[in-house]
Write a protein that holds these residues in place. Structure first.
Motif, PDB file in Angstrom:
ATOM      1  N   ALA A  95       0.676  -5.819  -6.792  1.00  0.00           N
ATOM      2  CA  ALA A  95       1.844  -5.751  -5.905  1.00  0.00           C
ATOM      3  C   ALA A  95       3.140  -5.844  -6.706  1.00  0.00           C
ATOM      4  CB  ALA A  95       1.774  -6.874  -4.864  1.00  0.00           C
ATOM      5  N   LEU A  96       3.170  -6.720  -7.721  1.00  0.00           N
ATOM      6  CA  LEU A  96       4.367  -6.835  -8.576  1.00  0.00           C
ATOM      7  C   LEU A  96       4.595  -5.547  -9.366  1.00  0.00           C
ATOM      8  CD1 LEU A  96       4.085 -10.457 -10.023  1.00  0.00           C
ATOM      9  CD2 LEU A  96       5.815  -9.586  -8.459  1.00  0.00           C
ATOM     10  N   VAL A  97       3.516  -4.972  -9.877  1.00  0.00           N
ATOM     11  CA  VAL A  97       3.644  -3.746 -10.661  1.00  0.00           C
ATOM     12  C   VAL A  97       4.169  -2.613  -9.789  1.00  0.00           C
ATOM     13  CG1 VAL A  97       2.371  -2.008 -11.990  1.00  0.00           C
ATOM     14  CG2 VAL A  97       1.847  -4.425 -12.286  1.00  0.00           C
ATOM     15  N   LEU A  98       3.619  -2.484  -8.576  1.00  0.00           N
ATOM     16  CA  LEU A  98       4.072  -1.415  -7.676  1.00  0.00           C
ATOM     17  C   LEU A  98       5.513  -1.622  -7.244  1.00  0.00           C
ATOM     18  CD1 LEU A  98       0.909  -0.872  -5.453  1.00  0.00           C
ATOM     19  CD2 LEU A  98       1.805   0.603  -7.254  1.00  0.00           C
ATOM     20  N   ASN A 104       5.610   4.854  -4.275  1.00  0.00           N
ATOM     21  CA  ASN A 104       5.298   4.669  -2.860  1.00  0.00           C
ATOM     22  C   ASN A 104       3.831   5.012  -2.579  1.00  0.00           C
ATOM     23  OD1 ASN A 104       5.182   7.460  -2.687  1.00  0.00           O
ATOM     24  ND2 ASN A 104       7.309   7.637  -1.984  1.00  0.00           N
ATOM     25  N   GLU A 105       3.427   4.802  -1.346  1.00  0.00           N
ATOM     26  CA  GLU A 105       2.025   4.977  -0.970  1.00  0.00           C
ATOM     27  C   GLU A 105       1.559   6.429  -1.089  1.00  0.00           C
ATOM     28  OE1 GLU A 105      -0.307   2.703  -0.186  1.00  0.00           O
ATOM     29  OE2 GLU A 105       1.151   1.155  -0.677  1.00  0.00           O
ATOM     30  N   SER A 106       2.437   7.373  -0.762  1.00  0.00           N
ATOM     31  CA  SER A 106       2.031   8.788  -0.836  1.00  0.00           C
ATOM     32  C   SER A 106       1.774   9.202  -2.289  1.00  0.00           C
ATOM     33  CB  SER A 106       3.086   9.689  -0.187  1.00  0.00           C
ATOM     34  OG  SER A 106       4.295   9.611  -0.886  1.00  0.00           O
ATOM     35  N   GLN A 107       2.532   8.632  -3.228  1.00  0.00           N
ATOM     36  CA  GLN A 107       2.309   8.950  -4.637  1.00  0.00           C
ATOM     37  C   GLN A 107       0.984   8.373  -5.124  1.00  0.00           C
ATOM     38  OE1 GLN A 107       5.921   7.256  -6.147  1.00  0.00           O
ATOM     39  NE2 GLN A 107       6.998   9.244  -6.171  1.00  0.00           N
ATOM     40  N   LEU A 114      -6.027  13.433  -6.886  1.00  0.00           N
ATOM     41  CA  LEU A 114      -6.119  14.211  -8.124  1.00  0.00           C
ATOM     42  C   LEU A 114      -7.242  13.693  -9.028  1.00  0.00           C
ATOM     43  CD1 LEU A 114      -2.343  14.733  -8.957  1.00  0.00           C
ATOM     44  CD2 LEU A 114      -3.994  16.474  -8.245  1.00  0.00           C
ATOM     45  N   LEU A 115      -7.586  12.422  -8.895  1.00  0.00           N
ATOM     46  CA  LEU A 115      -8.671  11.855  -9.696  1.00  0.00           C
ATOM     47  C   LEU A 115     -10.050  12.187  -9.143  1.00  0.00           C
ATOM     48  CD1 LEU A 115      -7.278   8.316 -10.605  1.00  0.00           C
ATOM     49  CD2 LEU A 115      -7.715  10.199 -12.156  1.00  0.00           C
ATOM     50  N   ALA A 116     -10.112  12.597  -7.908  1.00  0.00           N
ATOM     51  CA  ALA A 116     -11.411  12.899  -7.286  1.00  0.00           C
ATOM     52  C   ALA A 116     -12.058  14.105  -7.962  1.00  0.00           C
ATOM     53  CB  ALA A 116     -11.219  13.161  -5.797  1.00  0.00           C
ATOM     54  N   ILE A 128       2.352  16.853  -1.404  1.00  0.00           N
ATOM     55  CA  ILE A 128       3.303  17.483  -2.329  1.00  0.00           C
ATOM     56  C   ILE A 128       4.571  17.881  -1.584  1.00  0.00           C
ATOM     57  CG2 ILE A 128       3.660  19.497  -3.804  1.00  0.00           C
ATOM     58  CD1 ILE A 128       0.697  19.298  -4.567  1.00  0.00           C
ATOM     59  N   ASN A 129       4.445  18.372  -0.376  1.00  0.00           N
ATOM     60  CA  ASN A 129       5.622  18.765   0.413  1.00  0.00           C
ATOM     61  C   ASN A 129       6.490  17.555   0.754  1.00  0.00           C
ATOM     62  OD1 ASN A 129       5.102  21.487   0.403  1.00  0.00           O
ATOM     63  ND2 ASN A 129       3.888  21.420   2.290  1.00  0.00           N
ATOM     64  N   ASN A 130       5.889  16.376   0.883  1.00  0.00           N
ATOM     65  CA  ASN A 130       6.668  15.156   1.184  1.00  0.00           C
ATOM     66  C   ASN A 130       7.457  14.676  -0.028  1.00  0.00           C
ATOM     67  OD1 ASN A 130       5.812  15.080   3.811  1.00  0.00           O
ATOM     68  ND2 ASN A 130       4.153  13.625   3.429  1.00  0.00           N
ATOM     69  N   LEU A 131       7.026  15.041  -1.213  1.00  0.00           N
ATOM     70  CA  LEU A 131       7.737  14.646  -2.442  1.00  0.00           C
ATOM     71  C   LEU A 131       8.599  15.827  -2.879  1.00  0.00           C
ATOM     72  CD1 LEU A 131       4.749  12.933  -4.283  1.00  0.00           C
ATOM     73  CD2 LEU A 131       6.629  11.811  -3.092  1.00  0.00           C
TER      74      LEU A 131
END
Length: 154
Positions: A95-98, A104-107, A114-116, A128-131
């Motif tokens: 939590a401190l690192v974030l 944010n959560e979407s990132q 992407l890791l899947a 991607i459209n939200n960022l």
């Protein structure tokens, strides 16, 4: 300059030394004058004392340097341990690192997708459209001439 006993022309001092040497060889050892030896002993003792004082000063200086280096190493080690412990403490709490990373959560969800192993493009598109910055950078990259350049076919 004078002619020596051994032959040849040599300075007077050398001839005098040669004569004393021959006298010592013929007559045996000569007794050195006590005052001459005392003067030499006094000079040698004074020089030895000076050398001893210099040696002690050098040793004292080296000891001070060694002690200063030991203090520096101890403080440096303590500082490294303190910094490492602080970093470990901060990284132990996600939590401190974030909060400090400003992610944010979407990132985070985008990174997980992407890791899947089976990449799902339909789930990636809305993230991607939200960022806006990522959408703009990807569009610029795809539209760049270097992206469209293909290797020559043989």
């Amino acid at each position: 300059m004078a002619i020596s006993v051994a032959g040849g022309v040599r300075p007077g001092k050398i001839i005098e030394i040669e004569h004393r040497l021959y006298q010592q060889l013929i007559l045996g050892k000569q007794q050195a004058s006590p005052t001459l030896l005392d003067d030499l002993d006094i000079e040698l003792e004074a020089d030895a004392h000076k050398l001893e004082v210099e040696r002690e000063a050098i040793l004292a200086r080296l000891m001070k340097q060694i002690q200063a280096k030991e203090v520096f190493d101890a403080v440096s080690l303590q500082l490294h341990e303190t910094v490492n412990n602080a970093i470990e403490h901060q990284l132990a709490s996600p939590a401190l690192v974030l909060a400090k990373a400003d992610i944010n959560e979407s990132q985070i969800l985008l990174l997980e997708l992407l890791l899947a192993k089976n990449l799902d493009a339909t789930r990636l598109r809305p993230l991607i459209n939200n960022l806006s910055w990522l959408c703009r950078d990807l569009t610029n990259m795809v539209n760049s001439p270097s992206f469209r350049a293909r290797p020559p076919e043989f």
